[in-house]
Design a protein around this motif. Structure first.
Motif, PDB file in Angstrom:
ATOM      1  N   CYS A 175       0.836  -1.198   0.000  1.00 23.82           N
ATOM      2  CA  CYS A 175       0.000   0.000   0.000  1.00 23.82           C
ATOM      3  C   CYS A 175       0.873   1.253   0.000  1.00 23.82           C
ATOM      4  O   CYS A 175       2.049   1.203   0.349  1.00 23.82           O
ATOM      5  CB  CYS A 175      -0.894  -0.019   1.245  1.00 23.82           C
ATOM      6  SG  CYS A 175      -2.290   1.126   1.145  1.00 23.82           S
ATOM      7  N   TYR A 211      -0.324   3.779   1.792  1.00 26.89           N
ATOM      8  CA  TYR A 211      -0.694   4.268   3.125  1.00 26.89           C
ATOM      9  C   TYR A 211      -0.324   3.182   4.137  1.00 26.89           C
ATOM     10  O   TYR A 211      -0.150   2.012   3.778  1.00 26.89           O
ATOM     11  CB  TYR A 211      -2.208   4.466   3.251  1.00 26.89           C
ATOM     12  CG  TYR A 211      -2.831   5.671   2.592  1.00 26.89           C
ATOM     13  CD1 TYR A 211      -2.103   6.577   1.826  1.00 26.89           C
ATOM     14  CD2 TYR A 211      -4.198   5.908   2.758  1.00 26.89           C
ATOM     15  CE1 TYR A 211      -2.727   7.672   1.226  1.00 26.89           C
ATOM     16  CE2 TYR A 211      -4.825   7.002   2.169  1.00 26.89           C
ATOM     17  CZ  TYR A 211      -4.089   7.877   1.399  1.00 26.89           C
ATOM     18  OH  TYR A 211      -4.719   8.939   0.819  1.00 26.89           O
ATOM     19  N   SER A 212      -0.296   3.590   5.396  1.00 29.67           N
ATOM     20  CA  SER A 212      -0.247   2.603   6.477  1.00 29.67           C
ATOM     21  C   SER A 212      -1.209   3.115   7.540  1.00 29.67           C
ATOM     22  O   SER A 212      -0.796   3.617   8.594  1.00 29.67           O
ATOM     23  CB  SER A 212       1.177   2.453   7.018  1.00 29.67           C
ATOM     24  OG  SER A 212       1.215   1.402   7.960  1.00 29.67           O
ATOM     25  N   CYS A 213      -2.502   2.988   7.241  1.00 27.00           N
ATOM     26  CA  CYS A 213      -3.522   3.593   8.094  1.00 27.00           C
ATOM     27  C   CYS A 213      -3.475   3.004   9.507  1.00 27.00           C
ATOM     28  O   CYS A 213      -3.315   1.792   9.666  1.00 27.00           O
ATOM     29  CB  CYS A 213      -4.912   3.349   7.515  1.00 27.00           C
ATOM     30  SG  CYS A 213      -5.095   4.008   5.854  1.00 27.00           S
ATOM     31  N   TYR A 241      -5.825   2.427  11.346  1.00 26.57           N
ATOM     32  CA  TYR A 241      -6.971   1.548  11.601  1.00 26.57           C
ATOM     33  C   TYR A 241      -6.987   0.323  10.685  1.00 26.57           C
ATOM     34  O   TYR A 241      -7.921  -0.473  10.736  1.00 26.57           O
ATOM     35  CB  TYR A 241      -8.283   2.321  11.412  1.00 26.57           C
ATOM     36  CG  TYR A 241      -8.461   2.897  10.027  1.00 26.57           C
ATOM     37  CD1 TYR A 241      -8.836   2.084   8.961  1.00 26.57           C
ATOM     38  CD2 TYR A 241      -8.235   4.240   9.778  1.00 26.57           C
ATOM     39  CE1 TYR A 241      -8.974   2.600   7.675  1.00 26.57           C
ATOM     40  CE2 TYR A 241      -8.381   4.777   8.506  1.00 26.57           C
ATOM     41  CZ  TYR A 241      -8.746   3.948   7.462  1.00 26.57           C
ATOM     42  OH  TYR A 241      -8.866   4.454   6.205  1.00 26.57           O
ATOM     43  N   CYS A 242      -5.975   0.146   9.845  1.00 22.53           N
ATOM     44  CA  CYS A 242      -6.036  -0.922   8.828  1.00 22.53           C
ATOM     45  C   CYS A 242      -6.295  -2.286   9.478  1.00 22.53           C
ATOM     46  O   CYS A 242      -5.589  -2.688  10.403  1.00 22.53           O
ATOM     47  CB  CYS A 242      -4.737  -0.967   8.022  1.00 22.53           C
ATOM     48  SG  CYS A 242      -4.857  -2.158   6.654  1.00 22.53           S
ATOM     49  N   LEU A 255      -5.799  -5.088   8.156  1.00 22.63           N
ATOM     50  CA  LEU A 255      -4.814  -6.078   7.719  1.00 22.63           C
ATOM     51  C   LEU A 255      -3.555  -6.023   8.585  1.00 22.63           C
ATOM     52  O   LEU A 255      -2.662  -6.849   8.456  1.00 22.63           O
ATOM     53  CB  LEU A 255      -4.422  -5.823   6.257  1.00 22.63           C
ATOM     54  CG  LEU A 255      -5.569  -5.830   5.234  1.00 22.63           C
ATOM     55  CD1 LEU A 255      -5.093  -5.316   3.885  1.00 22.63           C
ATOM     56  CD2 LEU A 255      -6.145  -7.230   5.087  1.00 22.63           C
ATOM     57  N   THR A 298       1.174  -1.871   7.149  1.00 28.66           N
ATOM     58  CA  THR A 298       1.597  -2.138   5.779  1.00 28.66           C
ATOM     59  C   THR A 298       2.994  -2.749   5.784  1.00 28.66           C
ATOM     60  O   THR A 298       3.900  -2.250   6.451  1.00 28.66           O
ATOM     61  CB  THR A 298       1.572  -0.817   4.985  1.00 28.66           C
ATOM     62  OG1 THR A 298       0.223  -0.363   4.959  1.00 28.66           O
ATOM     63  CG2 THR A 298       2.098  -0.978   3.578  1.00 28.66           C
ATOM     64  N   GLY A 308      -4.274  -4.678  -0.079  1.00 32.06           N
ATOM     65  CA  GLY A 308      -3.498  -3.452  -0.120  1.00 32.06           C
ATOM     66  C   GLY A 308      -4.273  -2.486  -0.992  1.00 32.06           C
ATOM     67  O   GLY A 308      -5.490  -2.584  -1.066  1.00 32.06           O
ATOM     68  N   ASN A 349      -8.010   3.894  -1.604  1.00 34.01           N
ATOM     69  CA  ASN A 349      -7.746   4.964  -0.635  1.00 34.01           C
ATOM     70  C   ASN A 349      -7.723   6.329  -1.315  1.00 34.01           C
ATOM     71  O   ASN A 349      -7.666   7.355  -0.650  1.00 34.01           O
ATOM     72  CB  ASN A 349      -6.457   4.701   0.159  1.00 34.01           C
ATOM     73  CG  ASN A 349      -5.213   4.654  -0.717  1.00 34.01           C
ATOM     74  OD1 ASN A 349      -5.180   5.195  -1.823  1.00 34.01           O
ATOM     75  ND2 ASN A 349      -4.168   4.025  -0.214  1.00 34.01           N
TER      76      ASN A 349
HETATM   77  S1  SF4 Z   1      -4.985  -1.272   2.765  1.00 32.63           S
HETATM   78 FE1  SF4 Z   1      -6.474   0.412   3.025  1.00 32.63          FE
HETATM   79  S2  SF4 Z   1      -6.763   0.592   5.234  1.00 32.63           S
HETATM   80 FE2  SF4 Z   1      -4.893  -0.635   4.887  1.00 32.63          FE
HETATM   81  S3  SF4 Z   1      -3.211   0.850   4.925  1.00 32.63           S
HETATM   82 FE3  SF4 Z   1      -3.839   0.650   2.790  1.00 32.63          FE
HETATM   83  S4  SF4 Z   1      -5.371   2.246   2.496  1.00 32.63           S
HETATM   84 FE4  SF4 Z   1      -5.128   2.012   4.673  1.00 32.63          FE
END
Ligand code: SF4
Length: 310
Positions: free
Chosen positions: A30, A32-34, A36-37, A39, A42, A81, A109
């Motif tokens: 990804c 991002y590394s949100c 709240y992810c 998964l 990241t 991702g 995202n």
């Molecule tokens: S997969 Fe989605 S929620 Fe997870 S880090 Fe990437 S954008 Fe954020």
């Protein structure tokens, strides 16, 4: 029948119905590394689009799936991702649409919407669901934690531009995180921001599955209600509806094949096994096996156990 490599589900989705997932991205890849992810953090941060898996292989698998008779409402390009990192996404959407009359949705995202080529590729999708979790650079860095080269202003302008160009359904999702973007002031700022975008729906969500970071908590119901009222949004209920489905015959492997892409809580596993008419004693044994499997992280969250494949 063996499991699929790129397809999963159908999984129940409150927004989309029975959603057949297509994942063109390696796990946890990804830009991002949100915080709240669901998964986890990241693993592979990148903002370079690549053909991670051969397009033809993914489409061949979809054609094979269609030869069966498992119904679904929508094909969703999603993944483990960020799916817009797949460099042949436009061709993938076109290829899927050629094979089915069902709508094709893309969950993204939205970070790459600043890229005109990316926006053009998404035009063929019937539904695009971009995230919007922040309205300032600071909030963006705290919640979504994008790669350094991606800035909030650029992402926001990409989203506005896409909304102007896109003819399909644009459904924005805001993930409300307690104390990070859910104050009345934050909600007012979202309202102002959304006033600059031509979208069709806005959904309000909150991290109901175990998040990547322990400091993340769900937004209080009254905050979600306030946001829903102020933004004219739809709140996604906290529990998943409907049933999961897997083509994999062995029940344990079937659970793993779903949980790999979509972490499952104890109730979801239980009802999945019930739907397969697995006797109670065997269900119990399978749940215990899940709990002891070193390939699985058992995450207690909000009083519910969730199983996440490592
Ligand atoms: S997969 Fe989605 S929620 Fe997870 S880090 Fe990437 S954008 Fe954020």
């Amino acid at each position: 029948m063996s499991g699929y490599k790129y397809l999963f589900g159908p999984v129940p989705s409150r927004r989309l119905g029975a959603s057949l997932g297509v994942s063109p991205i390696p796990e946890r890849t990804c830009n991002y590394s949100c915080v709240y992810c669901q998964l986890g953090r990241t693993l592979r941060m990148t903002n370079t689009r690549q053909e991670f898996f051969p397009l033809e292989e993914i489409l061949a698998e979809f054609r094979e799936y269609l030869r069966g008779s498992i119904p679904f409402d929508v094909v969703t390009v999603v993944g483990e991702g960020e799916p817009t990192l797949y460099s042949r996404l436009g061709e993938l959407i076109a290829g899927l649409k050629k094979e089915t009359d069902k709508p094709v949705a893309v969950i993204t995202n939205g970070a790459l919407l600043y890229d005109a080529e990316m926006r053009r590729e998404l035009m063929e999708a019937d539904i695009v669901l971009p995230s919007l979790d922040a309205v300032t650079e600071e909030q963006y860095r705290k919640i979504d934690r994008p790669m350094g080269s991606i800035g909030f202003a650029e992402m926001a302008e990409g989203l506005r531009q896409f909304a102007r160009e896109y003819q399909g359904q644009l459904w924005i999702e805001i993930m409300l995180v307690d104390g990070m973007n859910d104050s009345p002031e934050d909600i007012a700022a979202f309202k102002e921001f959304l006033g600059t975008i031509d979208y069709d729906r806005v959904y309000l969500n909150t991290p109901v599955r175990p998040p990547a970071e322990g400091f993340v908590h769900t937004s209080a119901p009254e905050r979600i209600d306030l946001a829903a009222r102020e933004l004219g949004g739809i709140s996604i209920d906290q529990l998943t509806s409907g049933s999961f489905f897997s083509e994999v015959e062995d029940p344990y492997e079937a659970i793993l094949s779903i949980a790999r892409r979509h972490p499952m809580n104890q109730f979801e596993v239980e009802s999945f096994l019930e739907a397969r008419e697995i006797p109670a004693d065997q269900r119990q044994a399978l749940m215990e096996r899940l709990g002891q499997d070193p390939g699985i992280t058992v995450v207690p969250y909000k009083g519910i156990i969730t199983y996440r494949v490592n």
